[in-house]
Structures are given as C-alpha cells and as structure tokens.
Design a protein around this motif. Structure first.
Motif, PDB file in Angstrom:
ATOM      1  N   ARG A  32      32.324  33.745  25.466  1.00  0.00           N
ATOM      2  CA  ARG A  32      32.448  34.674  24.131  1.00  0.00           C
ATOM      3  C   ARG A  32      33.435  36.055  24.766  1.00  0.00           C
ATOM      4  O   ARG A  32      33.186  36.433  23.671  1.00  0.00           O
ATOM      5  CB  ARG A  32      30.701  35.314  24.165  1.00  0.00           C
ATOM      6  CG  ARG A  32      30.409  33.726  23.750  1.00  0.00           C
ATOM      7  CD  ARG A  32      29.001  33.640  23.521  1.00  0.00           C
ATOM      8  NE  ARG A  32      27.840  35.165  24.284  1.00  0.00           N
ATOM      9  CZ  ARG A  32      27.271  34.410  25.097  1.00  0.00           C
ATOM     10  NH1 ARG A  32      27.389  33.170  24.988  1.00  0.00           N
ATOM     11  NH2 ARG A  32      26.380  35.221  26.353  1.00  0.00           N
ATOM     12  N   CYS A  33      33.634  36.393  25.218  1.00  0.00           N
ATOM     13  CA  CYS A  33      34.343  37.407  25.427  1.00  0.00           C
ATOM     14  C   CYS A  33      35.298  37.086  26.447  1.00  0.00           C
ATOM     15  O   CYS A  33      36.048  37.469  27.428  1.00  0.00           O
ATOM     16  CB  CYS A  33      33.346  38.204  26.994  1.00  0.00           C
ATOM     17  SG  CYS A  33      34.032  40.263  27.007  1.00  0.00           S
ATOM     18  N   GLU A  34      36.640  38.006  25.815  1.00  0.00           N
ATOM     19  CA  GLU A  34      37.379  37.881  26.008  1.00  0.00           C
ATOM     20  C   GLU A  34      38.120  38.890  26.744  1.00  0.00           C
ATOM     21  O   GLU A  34      39.266  38.906  27.911  1.00  0.00           O
ATOM     22  CB  GLU A  34      38.615  38.620  24.597  1.00  0.00           C
ATOM     23  CG  GLU A  34      39.981  38.462  24.895  1.00  0.00           C
ATOM     24  CD  GLU A  34      40.995  38.590  23.413  1.00  0.00           C
ATOM     25  OE1 GLU A  34      42.156  38.790  23.098  1.00  0.00           O
ATOM     26  OE2 GLU A  34      40.386  38.376  22.524  1.00  0.00           O
ATOM     27  N   ARG A  35      37.398  39.661  27.454  1.00  0.00           N
ATOM     28  CA  ARG A  35      37.524  41.099  28.221  1.00  0.00           C
ATOM     29  C   ARG A  35      37.332  40.393  29.321  1.00  0.00           C
ATOM     30  O   ARG A  35      38.139  40.458  30.107  1.00  0.00           O
ATOM     31  CB  ARG A  35      37.239  42.099  27.981  1.00  0.00           C
ATOM     32  CG  ARG A  35      37.264  43.414  28.731  1.00  0.00           C
ATOM     33  CD  ARG A  35      36.671  44.763  28.486  1.00  0.00           C
ATOM     34  NE  ARG A  35      35.102  44.254  29.977  1.00  0.00           N
ATOM     35  CZ  ARG A  35      34.522  45.008  29.466  1.00  0.00           C
ATOM     36  NH1 ARG A  35      34.671  46.610  28.360  1.00  0.00           N
ATOM     37  NH2 ARG A  35      32.993  44.908  30.522  1.00  0.00           N
ATOM     38  N   CYS A  36      36.340  40.044  29.689  1.00  0.00           N
ATOM     39  CA  CYS A  36      35.800  38.942  30.319  1.00  0.00           C
ATOM     40  C   CYS A  36      36.354  37.965  31.467  1.00  0.00           C
ATOM     41  O   CYS A  36      36.763  37.833  32.530  1.00  0.00           O
ATOM     42  CB  CYS A  36      33.915  39.119  30.862  1.00  0.00           C
ATOM     43  SG  CYS A  36      33.563  40.216  30.921  1.00  0.00           S
ATOM     44  N   ARG A  37      37.670  37.279  30.054  1.00  0.00           N
ATOM     45  CA  ARG A  37      38.202  35.852  30.188  1.00  0.00           C
ATOM     46  C   ARG A  37      39.699  35.884  30.868  1.00  0.00           C
ATOM     47  O   ARG A  37      40.254  36.105  32.121  1.00  0.00           O
ATOM     48  CB  ARG A  37      38.287  35.122  28.740  1.00  0.00           C
ATOM     49  CG  ARG A  37      37.430  33.890  28.783  1.00  0.00           C
ATOM     50  CD  ARG A  37      38.168  33.058  27.909  1.00  0.00           C
ATOM     51  NE  ARG A  37      38.328  34.365  26.655  1.00  0.00           N
ATOM     52  CZ  ARG A  37      37.864  34.440  25.831  1.00  0.00           C
ATOM     53  NH1 ARG A  37      36.459  34.030  25.671  1.00  0.00           N
ATOM     54  NH2 ARG A  37      38.646  34.981  24.231  1.00  0.00           N
ATOM     55  N   ALA A  38      39.917  37.973  30.518  1.00  0.00           N
ATOM     56  CA  ALA A  38      41.056  38.187  31.161  1.00  0.00           C
ATOM     57  C   ALA A  38      40.340  38.392  31.431  1.00  0.00           C
ATOM     58  O   ALA A  38      41.544  38.808  33.504  1.00  0.00           O
ATOM     59  CB  ALA A  38      41.980  39.317  30.071  1.00  0.00           C
ATOM     60  N   GLU A  39      39.615  38.875  32.905  1.00  0.00           N
ATOM     61  CA  GLU A  39      39.784  39.669  34.099  1.00  0.00           C
ATOM     62  C   GLU A  39      39.568  38.240  34.845  1.00  0.00           C
ATOM     63  O   GLU A  39      39.967  38.457  36.403  1.00  0.00           O
ATOM     64  CB  GLU A  39      38.227  40.569  34.237  1.00  0.00           C
ATOM     65  CG  GLU A  39      38.614  42.278  33.601  1.00  0.00           C
ATOM     66  CD  GLU A  39      37.006  42.724  33.406  1.00  0.00           C
ATOM     67  OE1 GLU A  39      36.647  43.128  34.476  1.00  0.00           O
ATOM     68  OE2 GLU A  39      36.639  43.486  32.516  1.00  0.00           O
ATOM     69  N   VAL A  40      38.255  37.286  34.834  1.00  0.00           N
ATOM     70  CA  VAL A  40      38.602  36.322  35.256  1.00  0.00           C
ATOM     71  C   VAL A  40      39.873  35.644  35.616  1.00  0.00           C
ATOM     72  O   VAL A  40      40.618  35.158  37.249  1.00  0.00           O
ATOM     73  CB  VAL A  40      37.603  35.158  34.707  1.00  0.00           C
ATOM     74  CG1 VAL A  40      37.484  34.119  36.001  1.00  0.00           C
ATOM     75  CG2 VAL A  40      36.888  35.830  34.872  1.00  0.00           C
ATOM     76  N   ALA A  41      41.326  35.892  35.005  1.00  0.00           N
ATOM     77  CA  ALA A  41      42.234  34.923  34.612  1.00  0.00           C
ATOM     78  C   ALA A  41      42.873  35.781  35.986  1.00  0.00           C
ATOM     79  O   ALA A  41      43.605  35.364  36.713  1.00  0.00           O
ATOM     80  CB  ALA A  41      42.734  35.077  33.478  1.00  0.00           C
ATOM     81  N   ALA A  42      42.454  36.978  35.513  1.00  0.00           N
ATOM     82  CA  ALA A  42      43.079  37.736  36.131  1.00  0.00           C
ATOM     83  C   ALA A  42      43.523  37.856  38.348  1.00  0.00           C
ATOM     84  O   ALA A  42      43.567  37.932  39.180  1.00  0.00           O
ATOM     85  CB  ALA A  42      43.420  39.749  35.872  1.00  0.00           C
ATOM     86  N   PHE A  43      41.694  37.684  38.364  1.00  0.00           N
ATOM     87  CA  PHE A  43      41.585  37.734  40.117  1.00  0.00           C
ATOM     88  C   PHE A  43      42.012  36.200  39.665  1.00  0.00           C
ATOM     89  O   PHE A  43      42.206  36.332  41.429  1.00  0.00           O
ATOM     90  CB  PHE A  43      39.894  37.246  39.516  1.00  0.00           C
ATOM     91  CG  PHE A  43      39.156  39.088  39.877  1.00  0.00           C
ATOM     92  CD1 PHE A  43      39.825  40.279  40.385  1.00  0.00           C
ATOM     93  CD2 PHE A  43      37.930  39.610  38.600  1.00  0.00           C
ATOM     94  CE1 PHE A  43      38.811  41.343  40.621  1.00  0.00           C
ATOM     95  CE2 PHE A  43      37.825  40.639  39.077  1.00  0.00           C
ATOM     96  CZ  PHE A  43      38.014  41.865  39.921  1.00  0.00           C
ATOM     97  N   ARG A  44      42.356  35.336  39.058  1.00  0.00           N
ATOM     98  CA  ARG A  44      42.524  33.638  39.548  1.00  0.00           C
ATOM     99  C   ARG A  44      44.032  34.199  40.088  1.00  0.00           C
ATOM    100  O   ARG A  44      44.066  33.334  41.171  1.00  0.00           O
ATOM    101  CB  ARG A  44      42.470  32.591  38.748  1.00  0.00           C
ATOM    102  CG  ARG A  44      40.656  33.000  38.815  1.00  0.00           C
ATOM    103  CD  ARG A  44      40.219  31.470  38.006  1.00  0.00           C
ATOM    104  NE  ARG A  44      38.827  31.026  37.718  1.00  0.00           N
ATOM    105  CZ  ARG A  44      38.083  30.587  37.229  1.00  0.00           C
ATOM    106  NH1 ARG A  44      38.962  30.400  35.993  1.00  0.00           N
ATOM    107  NH2 ARG A  44      36.975  29.972  37.336  1.00  0.00           N
ATOM    108  N   ALA A  45      44.445  34.848  39.158  1.00  0.00           N
ATOM    109  CA  ALA A  45      45.999  34.755  39.843  1.00  0.00           C
ATOM    110  C   ALA A  45      46.323  35.702  40.771  1.00  0.00           C
ATOM    111  O   ALA A  45      47.106  35.138  41.492  1.00  0.00           O
ATOM    112  CB  ALA A  45      46.812  35.945  38.540  1.00  0.00           C
ATOM    113  N   SER A  46      45.740  36.717  40.787  1.00  0.00           N
ATOM    114  CA  SER A  46      46.125  37.619  42.313  1.00  0.00           C
ATOM    115  C   SER A  46      45.166  36.771  43.390  1.00  0.00           C
ATOM    116  O   SER A  46      45.492  36.821  44.550  1.00  0.00           O
ATOM    117  CB  SER A  46      45.432  38.811  41.938  1.00  0.00           C
ATOM    118  OG  SER A  46      44.171  38.835  42.111  1.00  0.00           O
TER     119      SER A  46
END
Length: 65
Positions: A32-46
């Motif tokens: 439900r939270c775009e901000r947290c989805r983006a942070e998770v995606a960034a952690f996965r990418a890094s």
C-alpha cells in the motif's frame, strides 16, 4: 503495520531475513505504500550489486552465469 517500518526492517525484508509474521506485515504495508516499496527495491538493487562485486567470477559455476 500502522506506521512505516524502519530502514533496518526494510533492508532485512529486502534480503529475506525476517521471520514469517514480520515479513507478512512489511509485505502488506509495502503493497500500500509507494515510498516503502521504492526503498525495498533500492535495497534489493544495491544488494545485487554488492553480491556481484563480492564474489569473484571464477568462484561462480558456469551454470549460474
């Protein structure tokens, strides 16, 4: 989860390091939270970049490359 999970929790979630209940809670929140989805995606990418640089290529079997 009524508030945003912390950075450490999101990083652990991205790395698959949370227990079942906490993982489900973070997953439902991130859905439900775009901000947290983006942070998770960034952690996965890094995390992927770090793994690629940390493992010498000659250690990886040809079937995984």
């Amino acid at each position: 989860m009524s508030r945003h999970p912390g950075q450490e929790c999101l990083a652990l979630y991205a790395g698959g390091e949370l227990g079942l209940i906490e993982r489900l809670s973070v997953a439902l929140h991130a859905r439900r939270c775009e901000r947290c989805r983006a942070e998770v995606a960034a952690f996965r990418a890094s995390s992927g970049v770090v793994r690629q640089r940390a493992i010498p290529r000659h250690w990886v079997s040809a079937s995984y490359v």
